[in-house]
Design an enzyme around this catalytic site. Structure first.
Site, mmCIF file in Angstrom:
data_model
loop_
_atom_site.group_PDB
_atom_site.id
_atom_site.type_symbol
_atom_site.label_atom_id
_atom_site.label_comp_id
_atom_site.label_asym_id
_atom_site.label_seq_id
_atom_site.Cartn_x
_atom_site.Cartn_y
_atom_site.Cartn_z
ATOM 1 N N LYS A 80 1.193 -1.164 0.380
ATOM 2 C CA LYS A 80 0.062 0.142 0.148
ATOM 3 C C LYS A 80 0.980 0.947 -0.140
ATOM 4 O O LYS A 80 2.257 0.934 0.819
ATOM 5 C CB LYS A 80 -0.913 -0.372 1.528
ATOM 6 C CG LYS A 80 -1.879 0.894 0.976
ATOM 7 C CD LYS A 80 -2.825 1.066 2.388
ATOM 8 C CE LYS A 80 -3.766 1.777 2.560
ATOM 9 N NZ LYS A 80 -5.024 1.989 3.536
ATOM 10 N N SER A 160 -10.033 1.757 2.251
ATOM 11 C CA SER A 160 -8.696 3.018 1.794
ATOM 12 C C SER A 160 -8.172 1.979 0.719
ATOM 13 O O SER A 160 -7.821 2.161 -0.083
ATOM 14 C CB SER A 160 -8.447 4.108 2.403
ATOM 15 O OG SER A 160 -7.418 3.132 3.093
ATOM 16 N N SER A 184 -10.501 0.084 7.489
ATOM 17 C CA SER A 184 -9.833 0.300 6.055
ATOM 18 C C SER A 184 -8.779 -0.668 5.458
ATOM 19 O O SER A 184 -8.237 -1.356 4.393
ATOM 20 C CB SER A 184 -8.488 1.500 5.634
ATOM 21 O OG SER A 184 -9.385 3.150 5.884
HETATM 22 N N1 GLN Z 1 -13.622 4.780 5.400
HETATM 23 C C1 GLN Z 1 -12.840 5.076 7.237
HETATM 24 C C2 GLN Z 1 -12.600 6.798 6.966
HETATM 25 O O1 GLN Z 1 -12.849 7.310 5.455
HETATM 26 C C3 GLN Z 1 -12.103 4.200 7.380
HETATM 27 C C4 GLN Z 1 -11.065 4.785 6.546
HETATM 28 C C5 GLN Z 1 -9.385 3.995 7.459
HETATM 29 O O2 GLN Z 1 -9.755 2.292 7.566
HETATM 30 N N2 GLN Z 1 -8.376 5.078 6.923
HETATM 31 O O3 GLN Z 1 -11.619 7.620 7.605
#
Ligand code: GLN
Length: 494
Positions: A80, A160, A184
């Site tokens: 990532k 994400s 995410s």
């Molecule tokens: N969807 C969540 C956010 O937008 C979680 C994102 C994440 O876990 N990095 O904050």
């Protein structure tokens, strides 16, 4: 050689060790698969075929010399693009970090290379890991390899870690790293029919991981199955003196101790997660999961987590607050982009750089975070959210006096089409409803594929465990995996 790309971590590592194929053959096959698919799926921001080949060459040479091989020897993975990789551009999918080439390697990625893994490239994500669909990346959307029945609309791979989920599901990476702040790892795993675990907060070092919300961020593996997740997590986890929140505990041999016999285990089903108007297929897959865990010997117990409904608003105060502080470092001086209008002063440079370098969602979070931390509103929002966070953690503590693991759906729906939620941030935030409570409490949690919904899209089941009990989560995950028998794969259309 393309059948090599069908194999996951355990099969590749064992095949290389036995001499069924070489690590170089494996890396070559995956590099070719990435080159073919990436122009369509956009899962990687940069590809690093030479890194994958160099790591494979070292594994082959080690094997030829009779040297011991690491846990991930010969396994090509995607990284990532939130992990700093020495000499390889690291952007967090932002324009502000475009062109930033770290001089150091993150602890987690270094551990993976030390274990013999190779890097296929840096995976796309929501910008600074803020999002649930990969639509906030400055490098374009990632496309899921999955399509709904009779529908060619591009689907979100989740977020994400959407580059990670898309690449693993499309079989162009054997596995991938993810990070999870509010879901995410788990939500994109659910959207794409793969497995992913967020370990207990502190298990994996955050050193060299671009910070979003430091009290929540945690790295973890995204892979084809539960066993592969256990192997890869062993390689990623461990104490790191460079991260003050890193857990100083030995890394258990999770993969050796996997066991799907759940006799004597109590599984909690939190009634607050049964939302009004819940998607019928999601509700059905949850019921299937309950039956599968019973079949594995577990006792199912109805539990209450009364503060669940405050989890989303709490998360969307705390995460932006921490983000607004963490992202203050992007000022045009130290990293990446610098926008210096003619005759501009320091403040103008900050403003111009941030205006040009941050995407809309990142700006929204910085504004929210700055607001909730401002002198006039700090107590009303930030302090209050911290108190509620404690109550949410306490709900889990009480529940874990009664049960060993908790089962819920991972996400309220299957993968939505790109574009349908991107205009409405609240609608997007609602996607995290089942995943954020475990994040706020720092608990280990995982998603495993449960089946397909009526549209032919994957659904995930979500397991939450006690602090440090990754083993319990993985074992229950294995029990679900064996009974779900999920073998569906996206049809290759790219
Ligand atoms: N969807 C969540 C956010 O937008 C979680 C994102 C994440 O876990 N990095 O904050």
């Amino acid at each position: 050689m393309s059948e090599l790309t069908n194999l996951g971590i355990a099969a590749l590592r064992d095949g290389v060790a036995k001499g069924d194929f070489t690590a170089t053959e494996v890396a070559t096959a995956f590099n070719a698969a990435v080159a073919e698919a990436n122009p369509v799926l956009n899962a990687f921001i940069v590809t690093t075929p030479d890194h994958a080949l160099a790591a494979a060459g070292m594994v082959d040479a080690a094997r030829a010399a009779g040297a011991p091989l690491g846990k991930m020897a010969g396994v090509p993975i995607g990284m990532k693009d939130l992990f700093a990789t020495k000499g390889v551009q690291t952007t967090a999918a932002s324009h502000i970090l475009e062109g930033f080439v770290p001089q150091y390697e993150s602890t987690v990625s270094q551990r993976l290379w030390d274990a013999g893994a190779g890097m296929l490239g840096k995976l796309n994500l929501d910008q600074f890991a803020m999002g649930s669909s990969n639509e906030t990346s400055a490098f374009g959307n990632v496309i899921s390899p999955w399509r709904a029945n009779g529908d060619t609309a591009a689907r979100a791979p989740g977020g994400s870690s959407g580059g990670s989920s898309s690449a693993v599901a499309a079989r162009i990476a054997a596995a991938a790293t993810g990070t999870d702040t509010g879901g995410s790892i788990r939500q994109p795993a659910a959207f794409t029919g793969i497995s992913g675990i967020k370990p207990t907060y502190g298990r994996c070092s955050r050193w060299g991981v671009v910070a979003f919300a430091s009290s929540l961020d945690q790295a973890g593996p995204m892979a084809r199955d539960v066993t592969d997740c256990a192997i890869m997590l062993e390689a990623m986890a461990g104490f790191d003196p460079k991260d003050s929140t890193s857990l100083d505990l030995p890394v258990p041999a999770w993969s050796d101790n996997l066991n799907d016999n759940l006799k004597g285990l109590k599984v909690g089903i939190p009634r607050e997660y049964r939302l009004d108007g819940m998607d019928a297929d999601v509700a059905k897959s949850w019921d299937d999961g309950i039956a599968w865990l019973r079949d594995a010997g577990a006792e199912v117990v109805d539990i209450s987590l009364p503060h669940t409904r405050y989890a989303l608003p709490t998360y969307y105060i705390i995460a932006p607050a921490e983000a607004s502080s963490n992202l203050a470092r992007y000022d045009g001086v130290r990293y990446g982009l610098r926008d210096l209008p003619d005759g501009a002063g320091l403040q103008d440079m900050y403003a111009a750089t941030r205006a040009a370098g941050f995407g809309d969602e990142v700006k929204r979070r910085i504004l929210i975070g700055t607001y909730v931390l401002s002198a006039g509103y700090y107590d009303a929002y930030y302090t209050q959210a911290q108190k509620v966070r404690t109550l949410i953690a306490r709900d889990f503590e009480l529940a874990f006096q009664q049960v060993d693991v908790i089962l819920t759906p991972t996400a309220p729906t299957s993968a939505f089409a790109l574009g349908v939620k991107s205009a409405d941030p609240l609608e997007m935030y609602l996607n995290d409803v089942f995943s954020v409570p475990a994040s706020l409490a720092g608990l280990p949690a995982m998603s495993v594929p449960a089946g397909l919904d009526r549209a032919g899209l994957p659904l995930g089941l979500h397991l939450i465990g006690r602090p440090f009990d990754e083993q319990g989560v993985l074992n229950a995950g294995l029990a679900l995996e064996r009974r779900a028998g999920f073998s569906a794969r996206p049809e290759k259309w790219w």
